[in-house]
Design a protein around this motif. Structure first.
Motif, PDB file in Angstrom:
ATOM      1  N   LEU A 146      38.913 144.556  89.336  1.00  0.00           N
ATOM      2  CA  LEU A 146      38.778 145.615  88.332  1.00  0.00           C
ATOM      3  C   LEU A 146      37.517 146.440  88.570  1.00  0.00           C
ATOM      4  N   GLN A 147      36.466 145.790  89.009  1.00  0.00           N
ATOM      5  CA  GLN A 147      35.222 146.504  89.318  1.00  0.00           C
ATOM      6  C   GLN A 147      35.479 147.577  90.378  1.00  0.00           C
ATOM      7  N   ASN A 148      36.239 147.239  91.408  1.00  0.00           N
ATOM      8  CA  ASN A 148      36.545 148.225  92.453  1.00  0.00           C
ATOM      9  C   ASN A 148      37.378 149.377  91.901  1.00  0.00           C
ATOM     10  N   ARG A 149      38.293 149.080  90.991  1.00  0.00           N
ATOM     11  CA  ARG A 149      39.075 150.157  90.359  1.00  0.00           C
ATOM     12  C   ARG A 149      38.162 151.084  89.562  1.00  0.00           C
ATOM     13  N   LEU A 150      37.224 150.506  88.857  1.00  0.00           N
ATOM     14  CA  LEU A 150      36.304 151.315  88.055  1.00  0.00           C
ATOM     15  C   LEU A 150      35.389 152.162  88.940  1.00  0.00           C
ATOM     16  N   ASN A 151      34.937 151.588  90.048  1.00  0.00           N
ATOM     17  CA  ASN A 151      34.111 152.358  90.985  1.00  0.00           C
ATOM     18  C   ASN A 151      34.898 153.547  91.537  1.00  0.00           C
ATOM     19  N   ASP A 152      36.178 153.319  91.844  1.00  0.00           N
ATOM     20  CA  ASP A 152      37.013 154.428  92.314  1.00  0.00           C
ATOM     21  C   ASP A 152      37.262 155.445  91.199  1.00  0.00           C
ATOM     22  N   SER A 153      37.307 154.989  89.970  1.00  0.00           N
ATOM     23  CA  SER A 153      37.450 155.915  88.832  1.00  0.00           C
ATOM     24  C   SER A 153      36.268 156.866  88.769  1.00  0.00           C
ATOM     25  N   ILE A 154      35.080 156.339  88.988  1.00  0.00           N
ATOM     26  CA  ILE A 154      33.877 157.182  88.996  1.00  0.00           C
ATOM     27  C   ILE A 154      33.963 158.199  90.136  1.00  0.00           C
ATOM     28  N   ASN A 155      34.427 157.771  91.311  1.00  0.00           N
ATOM     29  CA  ASN A 155      34.589 158.707  92.433  1.00  0.00           C
ATOM     30  C   ASN A 155      35.545 159.835  92.072  1.00  0.00           C
ATOM     31  N   GLU A 156      36.642 159.497  91.402  1.00  0.00           N
ATOM     32  CA  GLU A 156      37.638 160.514  91.036  1.00  0.00           C
ATOM     33  C   GLU A 156      37.107 161.459  89.958  1.00  0.00           C
ATOM     34  N   ILE A 157      36.363 160.931  89.004  1.00  0.00           N
ATOM     35  CA  ILE A 157      35.747 161.774  87.959  1.00  0.00           C
ATOM     36  C   ILE A 157      34.774 162.759  88.601  1.00  0.00           C
ATOM     37  N   THR A 158      34.021 162.295  89.594  1.00  0.00           N
ATOM     38  CA  THR A 158      33.070 163.163  90.290  1.00  0.00           C
ATOM     39  C   THR A 158      33.795 164.290  91.027  1.00  0.00           C
ATOM     40  N   LYS A 159      34.940 163.966  91.635  1.00  0.00           N
ATOM     41  CA  LYS A 159      35.719 164.976  92.382  1.00  0.00           C
ATOM     42  C   LYS A 159      36.508 165.905  91.465  1.00  0.00           C
ATOM     43  N   ASN A 160      36.758 165.461  90.245  1.00  0.00           N
ATOM     44  CA  ASN A 160      37.586 166.219  89.298  1.00  0.00           C
ATOM     45  C   ASN A 160      36.843 166.415  87.975  1.00  0.00           C
ATOM     46  N   PRO A 161      35.822 167.268  87.963  1.00  0.00           N
ATOM     47  CA  PRO A 161      35.056 167.472  86.731  1.00  0.00           C
ATOM     48  C   PRO A 161      35.955 167.978  85.597  1.00  0.00           C
ATOM     49  N   ASN A 162      35.551 167.699  84.390  1.00  0.00           N
ATOM     50  CA  ASN A 162      36.290 168.072  83.174  1.00  0.00           C
ATOM     51  C   ASN A 162      37.581 167.279  82.995  1.00  0.00           C
ATOM     52  N   SER A 163      37.745 166.210  83.761  1.00  0.00           N
ATOM     53  CA  SER A 163      38.926 165.373  83.613  1.00  0.00           C
ATOM     54  C   SER A 163      38.696 164.329  82.529  1.00  0.00           C
ATOM     55  N   ILE A 164      39.785 163.725  82.102  1.00  0.00           N
ATOM     56  CA  ILE A 164      39.737 162.673  81.088  1.00  0.00           C
ATOM     57  C   ILE A 164      39.907 161.341  81.801  1.00  0.00           C
ATOM     58  N   LEU A 165      39.058 160.380  81.467  1.00  0.00           N
ATOM     59  CA  LEU A 165      39.170 159.042  82.019  1.00  0.00           C
ATOM     60  C   LEU A 165      39.863 158.154  80.993  1.00  0.00           C
ATOM     61  N   MET A 166      41.013 157.605  81.383  1.00  0.00           N
ATOM     62  CA  MET A 166      41.796 156.726  80.503  1.00  0.00           C
ATOM     63  C   MET A 166      41.640 155.298  81.003  1.00  0.00           C
ATOM     64  N   LEU A 167      40.998 154.461  80.196  1.00  0.00           N
ATOM     65  CA  LEU A 167      40.828 153.050  80.525  1.00  0.00           C
ATOM     66  C   LEU A 167      41.925 152.277  79.813  1.00  0.00           C
ATOM     67  N   MET A 168      42.653 151.438  80.562  1.00  0.00           N
ATOM     68  CA  MET A 168      43.885 150.877  80.014  1.00  0.00           C
ATOM     69  C   MET A 168      43.901 149.351  80.016  1.00  0.00           C
TER      70      MET A 168
END
Length: 194
Positions: free
Chosen positions: A22-44
């Motif tokens: 899960l930690q690796n998924r969250l780290n990749d989530s941060i990478n995607e948020i950085t590449k896609n500003p103004n996006s919504i992060l949905m934690l499930m």
């Protein structure tokens, strides 16, 4: 363009902390948020359906705390939503189908090997996966081979299960998934944890 970045849950360690998968998924989530500003992060995720203690802190809440503690600068203007009722990937994808108006705005983060099953489930739940971006986070080396073996078997069983279903018939798929989960909890079906 604004995206919905959905980080699928994964069971927590016995002490309630974040599992390395899960930690690796969250780290990749941060990478995607950085590449896609103004996006919504949905934690499930609430907890796995195998859990008996429904009073435990949800996976989504633990994920949010982890991100706040480790990536607060990256999350400065990020809108974070928590989905805290689902107990399986099928439920999480069903929830996303209800909430997302345009699937081409969707990025789904899972793990390598498990990603094949997520794409299959998504195709049958959404009716198509055209436009969805799938990110498959690395699985730690010390559990990689076992995880891959279990996921390979689960993927084969998922293909067998869904092959006679109509793509997009998410209600039937969800109903059958919940019945399957009940059988696993009752010990009537062996379904190893990956």
């Amino acid at each position: 363009m604004s995206k919905i970045i959905a980080c699928l849950g994964y069971h927590l360690n016995l002490d309630g902390s974040i599992n390395p998968i899960l930690q690796n998924r969250l780290n990749d989530s941060i990478n995607e948020i950085t590449k896609n500003p103004n996006s919504i992060l949905m934690l499930m995720g609430s907890s796995t359906y195998r859990e008996k203690d429904s009073t435990k802190t949800s996976e989504a809440e633990v994920m949010k705390k982890y991100l706040k503690n480790n990536f607060s600068k990256n999350l400065n203007k990020v809108k974070i939503l928590k989905e805290e009722n689902s107990t399986s990937a099928v439920e999480q994808l069903f929830f996303l189908k209800q909430k997302v108006s345009n699937i081409s705005d969707l990025i789904i983060i899972s793990s390598e090997f498990f990603g094949n099953r997520i794409k299959l489930y998504a195709e049958y739940i959404f009716g198509t996966i055209n436009g969805i971006i799938f990110i498959e986070s690395k699985v730690p080396e010390n559990i990689r081979q076992k995880f891959q073996e279990i996921e390979s078997e689960k993927f084969s069983k998922a293909i067998e299960w869904l092959k006679n279903h109509k793509k997009g018939d998410s209600e039937t798929i969800l109903k059958e998934q919940k019945a399957f989960q009940d059988k696993v909890k009752e010990g009537k079906v062996i379904h190893p944890i990956s």
